[in-house]
Design a protein around this motif. Structure first.
Motif, PDB file in Angstrom:
ATOM      1  N   GLU A 265       0.709  -1.192   0.155  1.00 29.59           N
ATOM      2  CA  GLU A 265       0.012   0.093   0.052  1.00 29.59           C
ATOM      3  C   GLU A 265       0.645   1.238   0.022  1.00 29.59           C
ATOM      4  O   GLU A 265       0.518   2.332  -0.239  1.00 29.59           O
ATOM      5  N   ASP A 266       2.229   1.110   0.414  1.00 33.20           N
ATOM      6  CA  ASP A 266       3.174   2.311   0.375  1.00 33.20           C
ATOM      7  C   ASP A 266       3.863   2.444  -0.827  1.00 33.20           C
ATOM      8  O   ASP A 266       4.039   3.532  -1.431  1.00 33.20           O
ATOM      9  N   VAL A 267       4.483   1.336  -1.423  1.00 35.16           N
ATOM     10  CA  VAL A 267       5.533   1.118  -2.511  1.00 35.16           C
ATOM     11  C   VAL A 267       5.253   0.133  -3.361  1.00 35.16           C
ATOM     12  O   VAL A 267       4.514  -0.848  -3.046  1.00 35.16           O
ATOM     13  N   ASP A 268       5.684   0.339  -4.596  1.00 39.09           N
ATOM     14  CA  ASP A 268       5.834  -0.768  -5.855  1.00 39.09           C
ATOM     15  C   ASP A 268       7.285  -0.871  -5.896  1.00 39.09           C
ATOM     16  O   ASP A 268       7.930  -0.153  -6.097  1.00 39.09           O
ATOM     17  N   VAL A 269       7.681  -2.345  -5.714  1.00 41.73           N
ATOM     18  CA  VAL A 269       9.027  -2.637  -5.631  1.00 41.73           C
ATOM     19  C   VAL A 269       9.027  -3.813  -6.867  1.00 41.73           C
ATOM     20  O   VAL A 269       8.430  -4.849  -6.711  1.00 41.73           O
ATOM     21  N   SER A 270      10.020  -3.621  -7.681  1.00 39.05           N
ATOM     22  CA  SER A 270      10.125  -4.473  -8.888  1.00 39.05           C
ATOM     23  C   SER A 270      11.662  -4.909  -9.077  1.00 39.05           C
ATOM     24  O   SER A 270      12.397  -4.260  -9.170  1.00 39.05           O
ATOM     25  N   PRO A 271      11.869  -6.230  -8.904  1.00 39.57           N
ATOM     26  CA  PRO A 271      13.190  -6.745  -9.042  1.00 39.57           C
ATOM     27  C   PRO A 271      13.525  -6.629 -10.221  1.00 39.57           C
ATOM     28  O   PRO A 271      13.099  -6.919 -11.288  1.00 39.57           O
ATOM     29  N   LEU A 272      15.033  -5.999 -10.666  1.00 39.59           N
ATOM     30  CA  LEU A 272      15.751  -5.865 -11.710  1.00 39.59           C
ATOM     31  C   LEU A 272      16.694  -7.043 -11.997  1.00 39.59           C
ATOM     32  O   LEU A 272      16.998  -7.474 -12.972  1.00 39.59           O
ATOM     33  N   SER A 273      17.553  -7.145 -10.727  1.00 40.86           N
ATOM     34  CA  SER A 273      18.483  -8.472 -10.812  1.00 40.86           C
ATOM     35  C   SER A 273      18.741  -8.648  -9.402  1.00 40.86           C
ATOM     36  O   SER A 273      18.761  -8.138  -8.645  1.00 40.86           O
ATOM     37  N   THR A 274      19.044  -9.909  -9.175  1.00 41.11           N
ATOM     38  CA  THR A 274      19.202 -10.582  -8.018  1.00 41.11           C
ATOM     39  C   THR A 274      20.430 -11.710  -7.878  1.00 41.11           C
ATOM     40  O   THR A 274      20.269 -12.596  -8.782  1.00 41.11           O
ATOM     41  N   THR A 275      21.469 -11.646  -7.233  1.00 36.19           N
ATOM     42  CA  THR A 275      22.366 -12.797  -7.013  1.00 36.19           C
ATOM     43  C   THR A 275      22.361 -12.754  -5.465  1.00 36.19           C
ATOM     44  O   THR A 275      21.585 -12.440  -4.674  1.00 36.19           O
ATOM     45  N   LYS A 276      23.469 -13.886  -5.040  1.00 36.18           N
ATOM     46  CA  LYS A 276      23.231 -14.284  -3.572  1.00 36.18           C
ATOM     47  C   LYS A 276      24.004 -13.146  -2.741  1.00 36.18           C
ATOM     48  O   LYS A 276      23.609 -13.088  -1.498  1.00 36.18           O
ATOM     49  N   GLN A 277      24.634 -12.001  -3.353  1.00 36.42           N
ATOM     50  CA  GLN A 277      25.177 -11.117  -2.795  1.00 36.42           C
ATOM     51  C   GLN A 277      24.731  -9.440  -3.002  1.00 36.42           C
ATOM     52  O   GLN A 277      25.149  -8.645  -2.305  1.00 36.42           O
ATOM     53  N   GLU A 278      23.534  -9.388  -3.678  1.00 40.31           N
ATOM     54  CA  GLU A 278      23.163  -8.090  -4.032  1.00 40.31           C
ATOM     55  C   GLU A 278      21.711  -8.346  -4.691  1.00 40.31           C
ATOM     56  O   GLU A 278      21.440  -9.276  -5.221  1.00 40.31           O
ATOM     57  N   ILE A 279      20.915  -7.186  -4.215  1.00 37.07           N
ATOM     58  CA  ILE A 279      19.639  -7.193  -4.732  1.00 37.07           C
ATOM     59  C   ILE A 279      19.539  -5.714  -5.570  1.00 37.07           C
ATOM     60  O   ILE A 279      19.713  -4.516  -5.051  1.00 37.07           O
ATOM     61  N   HIS A 280      19.043  -5.600  -6.749  1.00 35.29           N
ATOM     62  CA  HIS A 280      18.863  -4.361  -7.357  1.00 35.29           C
ATOM     63  C   HIS A 280      17.160  -4.383  -7.794  1.00 35.29           C
ATOM     64  O   HIS A 280      16.854  -5.147  -8.539  1.00 35.29           O
ATOM     65  N   THR A 281      16.551  -3.373  -7.453  1.00 38.46           N
ATOM     66  CA  THR A 281      15.327  -3.067  -7.575  1.00 38.46           C
ATOM     67  C   THR A 281      14.944  -1.761  -8.098  1.00 38.46           C
ATOM     68  O   THR A 281      15.722  -0.838  -8.275  1.00 38.46           O
ATOM     69  N   PHE A 282      13.684  -1.649  -8.611  1.00 35.53           N
ATOM     70  CA  PHE A 282      12.971  -0.430  -9.175  1.00 35.53           C
ATOM     71  C   PHE A 282      11.899  -0.028  -8.306  1.00 35.53           C
ATOM     72  O   PHE A 282      11.041  -0.896  -7.984  1.00 35.53           O
ATOM     73  N   ILE A 283      12.021   1.194  -7.769  1.00 34.56           N
ATOM     74  CA  ILE A 283      10.940   1.508  -6.384  1.00 34.56           C
ATOM     75  C   ILE A 283       9.990   2.783  -7.036  1.00 34.56           C
ATOM     76  O   ILE A 283      10.576   3.677  -7.201  1.00 34.56           O
ATOM     77  N   LYS A 284       8.753   2.611  -6.831  1.00 37.59           N
ATOM     78  CA  LYS A 284       7.930   3.760  -7.025  1.00 37.59           C
ATOM     79  C   LYS A 284       7.203   3.974  -5.807  1.00 37.59           C
ATOM     80  O   LYS A 284       6.515   3.079  -5.090  1.00 37.59           O
ATOM     81  N   ASP A 285       7.226   5.121  -5.068  1.00 39.02           N
ATOM     82  CA  ASP A 285       6.649   5.736  -3.891  1.00 39.02           C
ATOM     83  C   ASP A 285       5.417   5.986  -4.081  1.00 39.02           C
ATOM     84  O   ASP A 285       4.899   6.950  -4.916  1.00 39.02           O
ATOM     85  N   LYS A 286       4.369   5.437  -3.421  1.00 34.16           N
ATOM     86  CA  LYS A 286       2.860   5.584  -3.783  1.00 34.16           C
ATOM     87  C   LYS A 286       2.467   6.686  -2.832  1.00 34.16           C
ATOM     88  O   LYS A 286       1.273   7.544  -2.849  1.00 34.16           O
ATOM     89  N   ILE A 287       3.138   7.147  -1.604  1.00 39.15           N
ATOM     90  CA  ILE A 287       2.856   8.043  -0.771  1.00 39.15           C
ATOM     91  C   ILE A 287       3.223   9.445  -0.960  1.00 39.15           C
ATOM     92  O   ILE A 287       2.522  10.528  -0.944  1.00 39.15           O
ATOM     93  N   ILE A 288       4.466   9.735  -1.450  1.00 39.32           N
ATOM     94  CA  ILE A 288       5.127  10.705  -1.667  1.00 39.32           C
ATOM     95  C   ILE A 288       5.343  11.142  -3.134  1.00 39.32           C
ATOM     96  O   ILE A 288       5.711   9.827  -3.948  1.00 39.32           O
ATOM     97  N   GLU A 289       4.672  12.130  -3.826  1.00 40.38           N
ATOM     98  CA  GLU A 289       4.674  12.402  -5.293  1.00 40.38           C
ATOM     99  C   GLU A 289       6.133  12.710  -5.673  1.00 40.38           C
ATOM    100  O   GLU A 289       6.897  13.673  -5.517  1.00 40.38           O
ATOM    101  N   GLY A 290       6.704  11.928  -6.147  1.00 42.54           N
ATOM    102  CA  GLY A 290       8.132  11.956  -6.652  1.00 42.54           C
ATOM    103  C   GLY A 290       8.330  10.967  -7.680  1.00 42.54           C
ATOM    104  O   GLY A 290       7.665   9.974  -7.983  1.00 42.54           O
ATOM    105  N   LEU A 291       9.601  11.152  -8.424  1.00 44.99           N
ATOM    106  CA  LEU A 291      10.029   9.972  -9.302  1.00 44.99           C
ATOM    107  C   LEU A 291      10.394   8.843  -8.946  1.00 44.99           C
ATOM    108  O   LEU A 291      10.885   8.733  -7.634  1.00 44.99           O
ATOM    109  N   PRO A 292      10.217   7.674  -9.547  1.00 50.28           N
ATOM    110  CA  PRO A 292      10.721   6.481  -9.064  1.00 50.28           C
ATOM    111  C   PRO A 292      12.115   6.503  -8.967  1.00 50.28           C
ATOM    112  O   PRO A 292      12.837   7.402  -9.641  1.00 50.28           O
TER     113      PRO A 292
END
Length: 329
Positions: free
Chosen positions: A53-80
Motif C-alpha cells: 500500500e506504500d510502495v511498488d518494488v520491482s526486482p531488476l536483478s538478484t544474486t546471492k550478494q546483491e539485490i537491484h530493484t526499481f521502487i515507486k513511492d505511492k505516498i510521496i509524489e516523486g519520481l521512481p
C-alpha cells in the motif's frame, strides 16, 4: 524496528536463513511482499520486505550478494528510483557504479551498502588501521559516478565487536549513497543510525520526509492494569469522596489518575523513551571517547531496557486477557 518505526521497506542483511524457513519467518512480519536471496553456506542472505500500500518494488536483478530493484513511492509524489543493496566487496560494487554511470536511465539511484570499506580514518576506532589505498579507490569510484554519501544522524559507528576497552573495535560499515537528482527529489531525506541494544550492529533508518507532528491532546484512557495496584483504590476514593456532580467528579478523577500514573505507578512507555534517550547519548559519547565507564553504563541501560520490555509484554498480555474476558474471542 517494524513496530516502532513502521517502515514501508525493510532490508535485512546477513540473515543466514533461506528457503522455506525464511518464508515462515517473513510470514510473521507486518509486510505483504518480499524478495530474498539464498545464503552462501552458513553466511550471507538478503531480504527486502515491503508494504504494497506504500510502495511498488520491482526486482531488476538478484544474486546471492546483491539485490537491484526499481521502487515507486505511492505516498510521496516523486519520481521512481533505483535501489541497490549489497554486502559484496568493493571490486564488484565498483563495477556496478560504472554500470549506473553508463546507463541512460531516467531514474534516481539510491544505494545502501554493508561493507568493511572506509572513506576516512574517522570511520574506525581500534583494530588495524584503515587501508588508505582502498579508501581513496572507493572515494574515486563515488566521484566518478557522481554519487554522494547521505550522511547520518545518531551514533557515529554502526558496528562493534563488543569487547573490553583494551580490544574494542568500532566501525562505520553501513552507508547510503545517492546522486544529486535523488537528493533534489527528496531534500528532507535523513539517514539515522538507530540504537544498538542486543546486537553488535545498528539498524539504519532512511526517512524520505519529516513526520508531521501531532500536537493534539490525547484522550484519557483508563488502564485496566491500574486495578492490580494496591494504591489505586485510594485514588478512586479521593475523586469520589465528596457529593459532587458527575462531570466534576469525573474530571477530578482523570486529573488524579494521570498524576498518580506518572508519580506512583510509573508510565511504562515514558520509562522506555527515557532509557532509549540515555542509550542514544551514551552510544554517541562512546563513539567520541570510548571508556570503561561508558561501556558499563551502556550495559546497565541495556539490562534496564530488557526489564522494561518484559514489563511491556506483561502489560499487553494483561490487556489481551481482560479484553478476551470482557468481549470474548
Amino acid at each position: 524496528m517494524a513496530i516502532n518505526h513502521r517502515p514501508s521497506i525493510l532490508v535485512v542483511t546477513e540473515t543466514r536463513v533461506g528457503g522455506d524457513r525464511a518464508g515462515k519467518i517473513i510470514e510473521g512480519l507486518p509486510f505483504d511482499s518480499y524478495i530474498t536471496t539464498d545464503t552462501i553456506g552458513y553466511a550471507g542472505g538478503l531480504w527486502i520486505l515491503w508494504r504494497t500500500e506504500d510502495v511498488d518494488v520491482s526486482p531488476l536483478s538478484t544474486t546471492k550478494q546483491e539485490i537491484h530493484t526499481f521502487i515507486k513511492d505511492k505516498i510521496i509524489e516523486g519520481l521512481p528510483f533505483d535501489s541497490y543493496i549489497t554486502t559484496d566487496t568493493i571490486g564488484y560494487a565498483g563495477g556496478l557504479w560504472i554500470l549506473w554511470r553508463m546507463e541512460d536511465v531516467d531514474v534516481s539511484p539510491l544505494s545502501t551498502t554493508k561493507q568493511e570499506i572506509h572513506t576516512s580514518i574517522k570511520d574506525k576506532f581500534g583494530g588495524n588501521q584503515v587501508n588508505l589505498n582502498r579508501a581513496l579507490e572507493f572515494k574515486g569510484c563515488l566521484d566518478e559516478c557522481n554519487m554522494i554519501d547521505l550522511g547520518f544522524a545518531g551514533p557515529k559507528y554502526t558496528w562493534t565487536n563488543r569487547r573490553p576497552i583494551s580490544s574494542l573495535i568500532l566501525e562505520r560499515i553501513d552507508r547510503c549513497f545517492a546522486n544529486p537528482m535523488w537528493r533534489i527529489l527528496y531534500p528532507e531525506a535523513v539517514v539515522t543510525h538507530l540504537l544498538r541494544i542486543f546486537l553488535d550492529h545498528c539498524s539504519v533508518l532512511i526517512k524520505l520526509c519529516k513526520s508531521s507532528a501531532n500536537h493534539l491532546n490525547k484522550p484519557f484512557r483508563f488502564q485496566t492494569m491500574w486495578l492490580l495496584h494496591p494504591d489505586f483504590p485510594r485514588v478512586v476514593q479521593q475523586a469520589w469522596a465528596e457529593d459532587r456532580a458527575l462531570h466534576i467528579a469525573t474530571s477530578d478523577f482523570i486529573d488524579k489518575a494521570k498524576k498518580w500514573n506518572v508519580e506512583v505507578f510509573g508510565n511504562l512507555f515514558a520509562k522506555k523513551r527515557r532509557v532509549l534517550a540515555r542509550l542514544n547519548g551514551v552510544q554517541k559519547a562512546l563513539a567520541d571517547n570510548p571508556c570503561d565507564f561508558l561501556m558499563d553504563l551502556e550495559n546497565q541501560l541495556v539490562s534496564e531496557y530488557s526489564l522494561i520490555l518484559m514489563q511491556e509484554e506483561e502489560f499487553w498480555a494483561l490487556k489481551f486477557r481482560l479484553n478476551t474476558a470482557t468481549f470474548g474471542d
